[in-house]
Enzyme design. Structure first.
Site, PDB file in Angstrom:
ATOM      1  N   TYR A 270      31.988  12.133  10.017  1.00  0.00           N
ATOM      2  CA  TYR A 270      30.937  11.769  10.979  1.00  0.00           C
ATOM      3  C   TYR A 270      29.914  12.902  11.099  1.00  0.00           C
ATOM      4  O   TYR A 270      28.712  12.676  11.112  1.00  0.00           O
ATOM      5  CB  TYR A 270      31.565  11.477  12.343  1.00  0.00           C
ATOM      6  CG  TYR A 270      30.577  10.922  13.334  1.00  0.00           C
ATOM      7  CD1 TYR A 270      30.433   9.548  13.509  1.00  0.00           C
ATOM      8  CD2 TYR A 270      29.759  11.768  14.084  1.00  0.00           C
ATOM      9  CE1 TYR A 270      29.511   9.037  14.392  1.00  0.00           C
ATOM     10  CE2 TYR A 270      28.832  11.264  14.976  1.00  0.00           C
ATOM     11  CZ  TYR A 270      28.704   9.900  15.130  1.00  0.00           C
ATOM     12  OH  TYR A 270      27.790   9.396  15.999  1.00  0.00           O
TER      13      TYR A 270
ATOM     14  N   PHE B 262       1.024   0.858   4.705  1.00  0.00           N
ATOM     15  CA  PHE B 262       1.922  -0.245   4.377  1.00  0.00           C
ATOM     16  C   PHE B 262       2.166  -1.046   5.667  1.00  0.00           C
ATOM     17  O   PHE B 262       2.035  -0.512   6.765  1.00  0.00           O
ATOM     18  CB  PHE B 262       3.247   0.290   3.797  1.00  0.00           C
ATOM     19  CG  PHE B 262       4.179  -0.806   3.413  1.00  0.00           C
ATOM     20  CD1 PHE B 262       3.880  -1.665   2.373  1.00  0.00           C
ATOM     21  CD2 PHE B 262       5.353  -1.031   4.119  1.00  0.00           C
ATOM     22  CE1 PHE B 262       4.722  -2.709   2.043  1.00  0.00           C
ATOM     23  CE2 PHE B 262       6.204  -2.070   3.786  1.00  0.00           C
ATOM     24  CZ  PHE B 262       5.891  -2.917   2.744  1.00  0.00           C
ATOM     25  N   ASP B 263       2.549  -2.324   5.534  1.00  0.00           N
ATOM     26  CA  ASP B 263       2.687  -3.230   6.705  1.00  0.00           C
ATOM     27  C   ASP B 263       3.586  -2.658   7.803  1.00  0.00           C
ATOM     28  O   ASP B 263       3.264  -2.753   8.978  1.00  0.00           O
ATOM     29  CB  ASP B 263       3.314  -4.584   6.363  1.00  0.00           C
ATOM     30  CG  ASP B 263       2.985  -5.111   5.002  1.00  0.00           C
ATOM     31  OD1 ASP B 263       2.425  -4.373   4.185  1.00  0.00           O
ATOM     32  OD2 ASP B 263       3.309  -6.273   4.763  1.00  0.00           O
TER      33      ASP B 263
ATOM     34  N   ASP C  16       3.305   9.144   3.043  1.00  0.00           N
ATOM     35  CA  ASP C  16       4.282   8.066   2.922  1.00  0.00           C
ATOM     36  C   ASP C  16       4.674   8.122   1.451  1.00  0.00           C
ATOM     37  O   ASP C  16       3.938   7.672   0.576  1.00  0.00           O
ATOM     38  CB  ASP C  16       3.644   6.721   3.295  1.00  0.00           C
ATOM     39  CG  ASP C  16       4.582   5.543   3.023  1.00  0.00           C
ATOM     40  OD1 ASP C  16       5.569   5.711   2.274  1.00  0.00           O
ATOM     41  OD2 ASP C  16       4.311   4.453   3.543  1.00  0.00           O
TER      42      ASP C  16
ATOM     43  N   ALA D  44       7.104   6.979  -0.571  1.00  0.00           N
ATOM     44  CA  ALA D  44       8.036   6.028  -1.196  1.00  0.00           C
ATOM     45  C   ALA D  44       8.018   6.082  -2.738  1.00  0.00           C
ATOM     46  O   ALA D  44       9.050   6.009  -3.373  1.00  0.00           O
ATOM     47  CB  ALA D  44       7.725   4.611  -0.713  1.00  0.00           C
TER      48      ALA D  44
ATOM     49  N   LYS E 177      12.874   3.120  -3.057  1.00  0.00           N
ATOM     50  CA  LYS E 177      11.987   3.047  -4.236  1.00  0.00           C
ATOM     51  C   LYS E 177      12.335   4.238  -5.146  1.00  0.00           C
ATOM     52  O   LYS E 177      13.262   4.151  -5.933  1.00  0.00           O
ATOM     53  CB  LYS E 177      10.520   3.084  -3.804  1.00  0.00           C
ATOM     54  CG  LYS E 177      10.017   1.779  -3.183  1.00  0.00           C
ATOM     55  CD  LYS E 177      10.402   1.619  -1.762  1.00  0.00           C
ATOM     56  CE  LYS E 177       9.691   0.493  -1.074  1.00  0.00           C
ATOM     57  NZ  LYS E 177      10.222   0.297   0.292  1.00  0.00           N
TER      58      LYS E 177
ATOM     59  N   HIS F 220       4.913 -15.302   6.544  1.00  0.00           N
ATOM     60  CA  HIS F 220       5.216 -15.534   5.125  1.00  0.00           C
ATOM     61  C   HIS F 220       6.710 -15.586   4.836  1.00  0.00           C
ATOM     62  O   HIS F 220       7.147 -16.252   3.911  1.00  0.00           O
ATOM     63  CB  HIS F 220       4.543 -14.473   4.246  1.00  0.00           C
ATOM     64  CG  HIS F 220       4.870 -13.066   4.604  1.00  0.00           C
ATOM     65  ND1 HIS F 220       4.353 -12.449   5.726  1.00  0.00           N
ATOM     66  CD2 HIS F 220       5.669 -12.149   4.014  1.00  0.00           C
ATOM     67  CE1 HIS F 220       4.816 -11.213   5.789  1.00  0.00           C
ATOM     68  NE2 HIS F 220       5.626 -11.002   4.768  1.00  0.00           N
TER      69      HIS F 220
HETATM   70  N1  F0G Z   1       5.992   2.518   2.812  1.00  0.00           N
HETATM   71  C1  F0G Z   1       5.705   1.878   1.671  1.00  0.00           C
HETATM   72  C2  F0G Z   1       4.551   2.342   0.844  1.00  0.00           C
HETATM   73  C3  F0G Z   1       6.477   0.771   1.273  1.00  0.00           C
HETATM   74  O1  F0G Z   1       6.166   0.131   0.148  1.00  0.00           O
HETATM   75  C4  F0G Z   1       7.563   0.362   2.080  1.00  0.00           C
HETATM   76  C5  F0G Z   1       8.385  -0.788   1.710  1.00  0.00           C
HETATM   77  C6  F0G Z   1       7.832   1.080   3.260  1.00  0.00           C
HETATM   78  C7  F0G Z   1       7.024   2.152   3.590  1.00  0.00           C
HETATM   79  C8  F0G Z   1       8.949   0.701   4.187  1.00  0.00           C
HETATM   80  O2  F0G Z   1      10.140   1.137   3.667  1.00  0.00           O
HETATM   81  O3  F0G Z   1      11.437  -0.981   3.347  1.00  0.00           O
HETATM   82  O4  F0G Z   1      12.554   1.269   3.300  1.00  0.00           O
HETATM   83  O5  F0G Z   1      11.720   0.335   5.430  1.00  0.00           O
HETATM   84  N2  F0G Z   1       8.054  -1.630   0.819  1.00  0.00           N
HETATM   85  C9  F0G Z   1       8.826  -2.739   0.284  1.00  0.00           C
HETATM   86  C10 F0G Z   1       7.989  -3.534  -0.675  1.00  0.00           C
HETATM   87  C11 F0G Z   1       9.495  -3.577   1.317  1.00  0.00           C
HETATM   88  O6  F0G Z   1       8.449  -4.600  -1.129  1.00  0.00           O
HETATM   89  O7  F0G Z   1       6.882  -3.116  -1.009  1.00  0.00           O
HETATM   90  P1  F0G Z   1      11.540   0.381   3.956  1.00  0.00           P
END
Ligand code: F0G
Length: 453
Positions: A72, A128-129, A219, A221, A262, A445
Site C-alpha cells: 500500500y 483535449f476534451d 499535456d 500524452a 498513450k 456521441h
Molecule cells: N490529453 C490528451 C491529449 C488525450 O488525447 C487524452 C485522451 C487525455 C488527455 C485524457 O487522458 O484518457 O488517460 O484520461 N485521449 C483519448 C483519445 C481518450 O482517444 O484520444 P485519459
C-alpha cells in the site's frame, strides 16, 4: 541500409480476430443503433477507435507485471516508476494517477481554486476534451489558440500543432497575467490532427512564461511521437537522440499532465509532474481523497512496473520509425486514392475530412457518421466521428479519426484497411446521411442512437 521498414518486434502472444460477414455486420450495426460505441469488441475486425490504453505490451513489460510490489505504502514499483519518469522529465514531484484526466482534475483544482475560479482563463494550443471539461468544471474558461496554418486541413507544414504566440500575448495583455493560472501545450495536438509542436514554439512559450511568471504545463500524452517529429523536421535536432529531445521539451515546462495510456505503452496509468512544492503538497492531499496514497495513486504496483519499462521502450527510435511510418503509409495511400485527410499525417491517427469526401451529405446529416458506419459495414473497421455528432453546432470540421493502437497491427492490416477504403470510394455516391433518434444532453456521441436517412 535496407529501405523496408518492418515491424521491429516478433509476435509472442496472439489474440485471435473473429472474422464476420457483411450480412452479420449489417445486423450488428442495426443492433448498435448505428453508433460504433455500442459494437461489442468481439465483433470488430480492426479497432481504430482510439490509441489510448490499447498498446501491446512487450515481454519485458509483462515480466515487470509479475514483479509488481503491491504494498500500500512506499512500494518499490513506485520508486522504479519515479526514477524513470524523473530522469525523463526532471520534475521534482511525480504524482501517479490512474489516467490523464485524474491528473487534470487535480491540477486544475489546485491551480485555479488558488486564483479565484470565476475569472481564470487557461490558454492552450488546443485543449483535449477532458482537459477543457476539467477547466470548465472548476468555473474557469479554456481557450484554444492554434495557429492559422493549423486550421487548414490540406496544408502541409511541419508543425501544425503549434500555439499562435501572438494570440497568446494578446490574451495575456487583455486578461492580465494574474487571471491565467497556467499556459498549457498539448503534445502532439490530438484535437488538431495529431500534429506536432516545434521546440521553437515551446521555447517561445517558455520565454513568455518567464516574462509573465505564468507557469507553463505540457499535456504530454504523446511526448515521444512529438519528440520524434522534432528530430525529423526541426533544424538542429537531427543528430540528437529522441530521448534528449524529450528531456529538453520537459525541461522547458514547469510541470505536466500525462495520460500514460498513450506513450506509456501501457493499458492504464498517468501522472502529474510538478516543480512547485506548494502545489505538489495540495495535489497529494487531493490524490489521497479519491485516487489513493501518493505512491500508487489509483494504480497497481504491476501497472507502475509496466509503465516504467514502457517509458523506456517508447523512446526507441526503431519503434518510432515504424510507428510514424505506418501512419504515414496509410495516409499517403489514401491521398493517392483522392481521399482528403488532415495533412501531413499526424503521429497517432489519420483524420479523414468527411465533409470534403462526401460533399452530397450536409453537416446536419452527419457525413462523418456515414463514413464511420460504412467502414464497419464494408470491413469491420471501427473508427470515430469527430464532427457534428461530437460537437453539435460548434463543430468546425467533419472528421473521422482512425487511431492506431501501438504495436498491435501489421502492414497487412493496414493494406486491408486500404482495400476497404477503395471499396468505399467506388460506392461513395450511394452513401446516405443519418438522423439522431435519441441523445443525452452531454457528450452525446457516446450514447446517441441513429437512423439511416
Ligand atoms: N490529453 C490528451 C491529449 C488525450 O488525447 C487524452 C485522451 C487525455 C488527455 C485524457 O487522458 O484518457 O488517460 O484520461 N485521449 C483519448 C483519445 C481518450 O482517444 O484520444 P485519459
Amino acid at each position: 541500409m535496407m529501405k523496408t521498414i518492418i515491424e521491429p518486434f516478433k509476435i509472442k502472444v496472439v489474440e485471435p480476430i473473429r472474422m464476420t460477414t457483411r450480412k452479420e455486420r449489417e445486423h450488428i450495426l442495426e443492433k448498435a443503433h448505428f453508433n460504433p460505441f455500442f459494437i461489442h469488441s468481439k465483433d470488430v475486425i480492426i479497432d481504430l477507435l482510439t490509441d489510448s490504453g490499447t498498446a501491446a505490451m512487450s515481454s519485458k513489460q509483462w515480466g515487470g507485471v509479475m514483479q509488481g510490489d503491491e504494498a500500500y505504502a512506499c512500494s518499490e514499483s513506485f520508486y522504479h516508476f519515479e526514477r524513470v519518469v524523473k530522469e525523463l522529465t526532471s520534475y521534482h514531484y511525480i504524482i501517479p494517477t490512474h489516467q490523464g484526466r485524474a491528473a487534470e482534475r487535480i491540477l486544475f483544482h489546485v491551480a485555479i481554486r488558488n486564483l479565484g475560479a470565476e475569472q481564470a482563463v487557461v490558454p492552450s494550443n488546443t485543449h483535449f476534451d477532458t482537459t477543457r471539461a476539467n477547466i470548465e468544471y472548476v468555473g474557469a474558461k479554456a481557450i484554444d489558440l492554434p495557429t492559422e496554418e493549423g486550421k487548414i486541413p490540406s496544408l502541409r507544414k511541419p508543425f501544425k500543432g503549434n500555439m499562435d504566440i501572438e494570440k497568446l500575448e494578446n490574451v495575456i495583455q487583455e486578461q492580465g497575467a494574474k487571471k491565467i493560472p497556467l499556459i498549457m501545450i498539448t503534445i502532439t495536438n490530438n484535437s488538431n490532427g495529431g500534429q506536432p509542436v516545434s521546440m521553437e514554439n515551446l521555447k517561445a512559450v517558455r520565454k513568455i512564461a518567464d516574462h509573465t511568471q505564468i507557469p507553463f504545463f505540457l499535456d504530454a500524452a504523446r511526448f515521444a511521437e512529438n519528440a520524434y517529429f522534432i528530430k525529423l523536421r526541426e533544424p538542429g535536432y537531427e543528430h540528437k537522440s529522441v530521448k534528449e529531445i524529450a528531456q529538453e521539451m520537459f525541461q522547458l515546462s514547469d510541470g505536466c499532465t500525462m495520460s500514460a495510456k498513450k506513450d506509456g505503452l501501457a493499458n492504464m496509468g498517468g501522472f502529474l509532474g510538478l516543480n512547485n512544492r506548494a502545489w505538489a503538497q495540495k495535489a497529494r492531499s487531493l490524490l489521497i481523497l479519491t485516487e489513493g496514497f501518493p505512491t500508487y495513486g489509483g494504480l497497481s504496483g504491476r501497472d507502475l512496473e509496466a509503465l516504467a519499462q514502457g517509458f523506456k521502450e517508447v523512446l526507441e527510435e526503431d519503434y518510432l520509425r515504424y510507428r510514424i511510418r505506418s501512419i504515414e503509409y496509410f495516409g499517403e495511400k489514401l491521398l493517392a486514392m483522392g481521399i482528403p485527410i488532415v495533412e501531413p499525417p499526424g503521429g497517432h491517427a489519420i483524420y479523414i475530412d468527411a465533409k470534403a469526401f462526401l460533399p452530397h451529405i450536409p453537416s446536419a446529416e452527419f457525413p462523418g457518421q456515414a463514413l464511420v458506419n460504412e467502414l464497419y459495414l464494408v470491413a469491420g473497421i471501427r473508427a470515430v466521428e469527430i464532427g457534428s455528432v461530437m460537437f453539435g453546432k460548434n463543430a468546425t470540421m467533419e472528421l473521422v479519426r482512425l487511431a492506431f493502437p501501438r504495436r498491435v497491427y501489421t502492414q497487412s492490416h493496414v493494406d486491408y484497411m486500404l482495400e476497404c477504403m477503395e471499396e468505399i470510394v467506388k460506392n461513395k455516391k450511394h452513401l446516405r446521411g443519418f438522423r439522431i433518434t435519441q441523445e443525452e444532453p452531454y457528450l452525446r456521441h457516446f450514447t446517441a442512437h441513429f437512423e439511416r436517412l
